[in-house]
Design a protein around this motif. Structure first.
Motif, mmCIF file in Angstrom:
data_model
loop_
_atom_site.group_PDB
_atom_site.id
_atom_site.type_symbol
_atom_site.label_atom_id
_atom_site.label_comp_id
_atom_site.label_asym_id
_atom_site.label_seq_id
_atom_site.Cartn_x
_atom_site.Cartn_y
_atom_site.Cartn_z
ATOM 1 N N ALA A 9 -4.521 9.512 6.299
ATOM 2 C CA ALA A 9 -3.993 11.218 7.007
ATOM 3 C C ALA A 9 -1.700 11.062 6.659
ATOM 4 O O ALA A 9 -1.731 11.524 5.943
ATOM 5 C CB ALA A 9 -4.499 12.075 7.280
ATOM 6 N N GLY A 10 -1.646 9.621 6.727
ATOM 7 C CA GLY A 10 -0.943 9.260 6.894
ATOM 8 C C GLY A 10 0.168 9.265 5.596
ATOM 9 O O GLY A 10 0.663 9.887 5.297
ATOM 10 N N PRO A 11 -0.443 8.207 5.327
ATOM 11 C CA PRO A 11 0.062 7.092 3.991
ATOM 12 C C PRO A 11 -0.347 7.822 2.555
ATOM 13 O O PRO A 11 0.141 7.621 1.843
ATOM 14 C CB PRO A 11 -0.186 5.639 4.058
ATOM 15 N N ALA A 12 -1.129 8.813 2.738
ATOM 16 C CA ALA A 12 -1.537 9.431 1.626
ATOM 17 C C ALA A 12 -0.386 9.956 0.397
ATOM 18 O O ALA A 12 -0.331 10.622 -0.720
ATOM 19 C CB ALA A 12 -2.617 9.691 1.837
ATOM 20 N N PHE A 13 0.915 10.790 1.656
ATOM 21 C CA PHE A 13 1.505 11.623 0.982
ATOM 22 C C PHE A 13 2.900 11.260 1.580
ATOM 23 O O PHE A 13 2.827 11.065 2.361
ATOM 24 C CB PHE A 13 0.809 13.526 1.172
ATOM 25 N N SER A 14 4.030 11.066 0.820
ATOM 26 C CA SER A 14 5.344 10.999 1.311
ATOM 27 C C SER A 14 6.309 12.193 1.070
ATOM 28 O O SER A 14 6.153 12.064 0.426
ATOM 29 C CB SER A 14 5.705 9.029 1.183
ATOM 30 N N GLU A 15 6.848 11.874 1.894
ATOM 31 C CA GLU A 15 7.697 13.274 2.912
ATOM 32 C C GLU A 15 9.652 12.869 2.359
ATOM 33 O O GLU A 15 9.841 13.388 1.365
ATOM 34 C CB GLU A 15 8.103 14.148 3.819
ATOM 35 N N LYS A 16 8.934 10.923 1.651
ATOM 36 C CA LYS A 16 10.497 10.697 1.262
ATOM 37 C C LYS A 16 10.443 9.737 0.024
ATOM 38 O O LYS A 16 9.012 9.377 0.249
ATOM 39 C CB LYS A 16 11.029 10.193 2.404
ATOM 40 N N ALA A 23 7.038 3.980 -4.018
ATOM 41 C CA ALA A 23 6.644 5.481 -4.979
ATOM 42 C C ALA A 23 7.638 6.339 -4.640
ATOM 43 O O ALA A 23 8.240 6.167 -3.270
ATOM 44 C CB ALA A 23 5.797 5.705 -4.045
ATOM 45 N N PRO A 24 7.753 7.217 -5.401
ATOM 46 C CA PRO A 24 8.712 8.189 -4.726
ATOM 47 C C PRO A 24 8.434 9.195 -4.489
ATOM 48 O O PRO A 24 7.082 9.419 -4.033
ATOM 49 C CB PRO A 24 9.126 8.884 -5.915
ATOM 50 N N LYS A 25 8.533 9.892 -4.051
ATOM 51 C CA LYS A 25 7.811 11.178 -2.873
ATOM 52 C C LYS A 25 7.209 11.790 -3.478
ATOM 53 O O LYS A 25 7.526 11.894 -4.524
ATOM 54 C CB LYS A 25 8.997 12.638 -3.234
ATOM 55 N N GLY A 26 6.316 12.397 -2.324
ATOM 56 C CA GLY A 26 4.609 13.271 -3.380
ATOM 57 C C GLY A 26 3.432 11.742 -2.847
ATOM 58 O O GLY A 26 3.654 11.357 -2.224
ATOM 59 N N GLY A 27 2.587 12.148 -3.807
ATOM 60 C CA GLY A 27 1.256 11.079 -3.618
ATOM 61 C C GLY A 27 1.084 9.997 -4.020
ATOM 62 O O GLY A 27 2.416 9.632 -4.657
ATOM 63 N N THR A 28 1.285 9.177 -2.891
ATOM 64 C CA THR A 28 1.632 7.628 -2.660
ATOM 65 C C THR A 28 -0.264 6.574 -3.834
ATOM 66 O O THR A 28 0.721 5.841 -4.069
ATOM 67 C CB THR A 28 1.665 6.952 -2.040
ATOM 68 N N GLY A 29 -1.326 7.069 -3.350
ATOM 69 C CA GLY A 29 -2.120 6.114 -4.804
ATOM 70 C C GLY A 29 -2.813 4.995 -2.988
ATOM 71 O O GLY A 29 -2.613 4.633 -3.794
ATOM 72 N N VAL A 30 -2.564 5.555 -2.088
ATOM 73 C CA VAL A 30 -2.460 4.314 -0.968
ATOM 74 C C VAL A 30 -4.121 3.676 -1.230
ATOM 75 O O VAL A 30 -5.036 4.870 -1.152
ATOM 76 C CB VAL A 30 -1.812 4.821 0.212
ATOM 77 N N ALA A 31 -3.959 2.689 -0.703
ATOM 78 C CA ALA A 31 -5.766 2.130 -0.824
ATOM 79 C C ALA A 31 -5.933 1.941 -1.678
ATOM 80 O O ALA A 31 -7.478 1.472 -1.847
ATOM 81 C CB ALA A 31 -6.731 3.142 -0.028
ATOM 82 N N VAL A 32 -5.628 2.173 -3.176
ATOM 83 C CA VAL A 32 -5.645 1.717 -4.720
ATOM 84 C C VAL A 32 -6.356 0.449 -4.344
ATOM 85 O O VAL A 32 -6.850 -0.702 -5.030
ATOM 86 C CB VAL A 32 -5.694 2.251 -5.251
ATOM 87 N N ARG A 33 -4.815 -0.567 -3.999
ATOM 88 C CA ARG A 33 -4.455 -1.672 -4.266
ATOM 89 C C ARG A 33 -5.482 -2.363 -3.153
ATOM 90 O O ARG A 33 -5.415 -3.402 -3.399
ATOM 91 C CB ARG A 33 -2.890 -2.016 -4.557
ATOM 92 N N THR A 34 -5.307 -1.420 -1.844
ATOM 93 C CA THR A 34 -6.388 -2.926 -0.841
ATOM 94 C C THR A 34 -7.830 -2.327 -1.164
ATOM 95 O O THR A 34 -8.291 -4.190 -0.909
ATOM 96 C CB THR A 34 -6.029 -1.792 0.067
ATOM 97 N N LEU A 35 -8.105 -1.389 -1.800
ATOM 98 C CA LEU A 35 -9.476 -2.054 -2.255
ATOM 99 C C LEU A 35 -9.897 -3.192 -3.276
ATOM 100 O O LEU A 35 -10.629 -3.656 -3.309
ATOM 101 C CB LEU A 35 -10.211 -0.197 -2.494
ATOM 102 N N LEU A 36 -8.823 -2.742 -4.489
ATOM 103 C CA LEU A 36 -8.954 -3.670 -5.241
ATOM 104 C C LEU A 36 -8.771 -5.253 -5.400
ATOM 105 O O LEU A 36 -9.931 -5.951 -5.758
ATOM 106 C CB LEU A 36 -8.120 -2.726 -6.776
#
Ligand code: BES
Ligand code: MN
Ligand code: ZN
Length: 492
Positions: free
Chosen positions: A462-469, A474-487
């Motif tokens: 819930a926290g890292p999925a989207f960044s306000e800055k 990553a620029p502001k917005g969706g970060t794609g978090v957890a993709v690289r961890t799972l890979l």
């Protein structure tokens, strides 16, 4: 961005800009930078000295070479103290360096494989991954497109001997980063376009493109399977729900894993409607699903010997005359009845059926769900850290190691047995909410009920999925978090 690996020396590479690293606290320039300095008659060094360039991590400066080198500009990026160099230092330095090159208008950018001490393969992975992650932009909905783009990235292998390893690392870094881009695009696109049918189409398209198997179940088929919890959430929406099942099946798999993404394409809260402020960002409530699709897309390129099933129960959570009410009782696919204490705790309802489906239809050796599940997790860990919950020590450890390798932050929270009583209901087997305190934990305990004996882990993003800055990668917005961890976890 086209990626190419060559063993050309930095002095000879043709490029609009050349990005090269400099460790801090070195008495003299490292050999590759010294060679550039020599060819510019000491110009590079004089600029670094004049600026008192300290080579702090990701610190930048650049010079124009005025025809003295094959590269039109040299971008020097700091790498910090050599003792403290990590893959993440390299990622962030590459991101900063290539971003600077791009902003200077460079289209063909050369980058030296950054860092030393680490094995060439790992350095190349981190360099390319950082370069791609750091130059992500999202202009799909703008009339004016970003005209400054890096079209070609030329990766300079440190020597002829390691070029093969550098090539492999660069390719893996590229696949990891582009999978993350894919997830970011889905999160950043608005909910009026990215509805459940859109996610199903994205899954079908990527299956065709990458050679995966895909199955999309509609409402009637989910009904037949008894997915009353998932369909309860969908009841309030005009958008038809879709249950997505993607499969990557290599020849001789060592194990079978299910990865499950929360796919609420918009979370209005349902009849327990969110406030305007609380609703503002809720197009990102399918970030878990986006990550799962990103991962599935990358697997055929990485070819790990693991059978992977990607599952998404996609729906909106909307208020309407047909929406579920507080007090309603739903029955999940595994037969568990759930009293609705709050319609805004919808993610766990959809996941309950996805987890039950995995257990009944796939029988995986391990499962991992990714979900923007609770505001409480954001309160606990803030915007940069995902919460980890698991019923199995080995799986938790492997995920933490993978996150570490990927440079993503994951912190384990306890599934406190005694809190299970918070989910008791007078009329059903479970209530879908507990008290405010420990909200991320009770959400985890709720999911655990459906995992049964299967080794299972839940990642609350819930926290890292989207960044306000803007972030380093990553620029502001969706970060794609957890993709690289799972890979990293699936390819370990
Ligand atoms: N999607 C939200 C969680 C969320 C909140 C993510 C804020 C990102 C930022 C989830 O569906 C939700 O609404 N959770 C409720 C649960 C509560 C009703 C028990 C929450 O966290 O407030
Ligand atoms: Mn909600
Ligand atoms: Zn939600």
């Amino acid at each position: 961005m086209k990626i190419q690996v060559v063993s050309t020396a930095p002095t000879d590479v043709e490029a609009d800009a050349l990005v090269i690293g400099l460790p801090a606290e070195t008495k003299s320039l490292p050999p590759r930078l010294a060679a550039l300095d020599k060819r510019t008659d000491g110009f590079v060094k004089s600029v670094l000295d004049a600026e008192k360039f300290a080579a702090r991590p990701a610190q930048l400066t650049h010079v124009h070479t005025a025809g003295r080198l094959s590269a039109a500009r040299v971008v020097v990026v700091g790498l910090g103290k050599s003792r403290e160099l990590a893959a993440e230092t390299i990622r962030r330095a590459a991101a900063a360096g290539v971003r600077r090159a791009r902003d200077l208008g460079a289209r063909r950018v050369a980058i030296d494989v950054l860092g030393d001490r680490l094995p060439p393969r790992q350095r190349a992975h981190a360099t390319v991954e950082g370069a791609i992650l750091g130059t992500y932009t999202f202009d799909r909905y703008k009339r004016e497109k970003n005209d400054k783009v890096v079209a070609e990235l030329v990766v300079l292998s440190p020597d002829g001997r390691s070029t093969r390893e550098v090539g492999q690392g660069a390719r893996t870094g590229e696949v990891f980063a582009l999978a993350t881009w894919f997830a970011r695009d889905l999160v950043n696109s608005p909910a009026n376009d990215v509805h459940p049918t859109y996610l199903a189409k994205a899954a079908t398209d990527l299956a065709k493109e990458k050679g995966l198997t895909v199955e999309v179940l509609d409402r009637a088929e989910c009904q037949k399977l008894g997915m009353g919890a998932f369909l309860g959430v969908a009841a309030g929406s005009e958008q038809p729900p879709c249950f997505i099942h993607l499969t990557y099946a290599p020849a001789r798999p060592r194990k079978k894993v299910a990865i499950i993404g929360k796919g609420i394409t918009f979370d209005a809260g349902g009849l327990d409607l969110k406030t305007a402020e609380g609703m503002l960002r809720m197009k990102d409530d399918m970030s878990g699903a986006a990550a799962v699709l990103g991962v599935m897309r990358a697997l055929p390129d990485l070819k790990p010997p693991v059978e992977v099933h990607g599952l998404v129960a996609a729906t909106e959570n909307m208020p309407s005359g047909s929406a579920i009410r507080p007090g309603d009782v739903l029955k999940a696919m595994n037969g568990t009845t759930i009293e609705i204490g709050n319609t805004d705790a919808e993610g766990r309802l959809t996941l309950a059926d996805a987890i039950s489906y995995a257990n009944a239809k796939i029988k995986p050796d391990e499962m991992v769900d990714l979900a923007t599940l609770t505001g409480a997790c954001v309160v606990a860990l803030g915007p940069l850290v995902s919460g980890l919950f698991a019923n199995n020590r080995g799986l938790a450890g492997r995920l933490r190691a993978a996150a570490d390798q990927a440079g993503e932050r994951l912190w384990e929270l306890p599934l406190v047995d005694e809190y299970r009583e918070f989910l008791k209901s007078e009329v059903a087997d479970l209530n879908n909410v507990g008290p405010r305190g420990g909200g991320a934990i009770t959400a985890g305990l709720f999911l655990k009920e459906f995992a049964g004996e299967t080794p299972w882990a839940h990642v609350d993003i819930a926290g890292p999925a989207f960044s306000e800055k803007d972030l380093p990668l990553a620029p502001k917005g969706g970060t794609g978090v957890a993709v690289r961890t799972l890979l990293a976890y699936l390819t370990a």
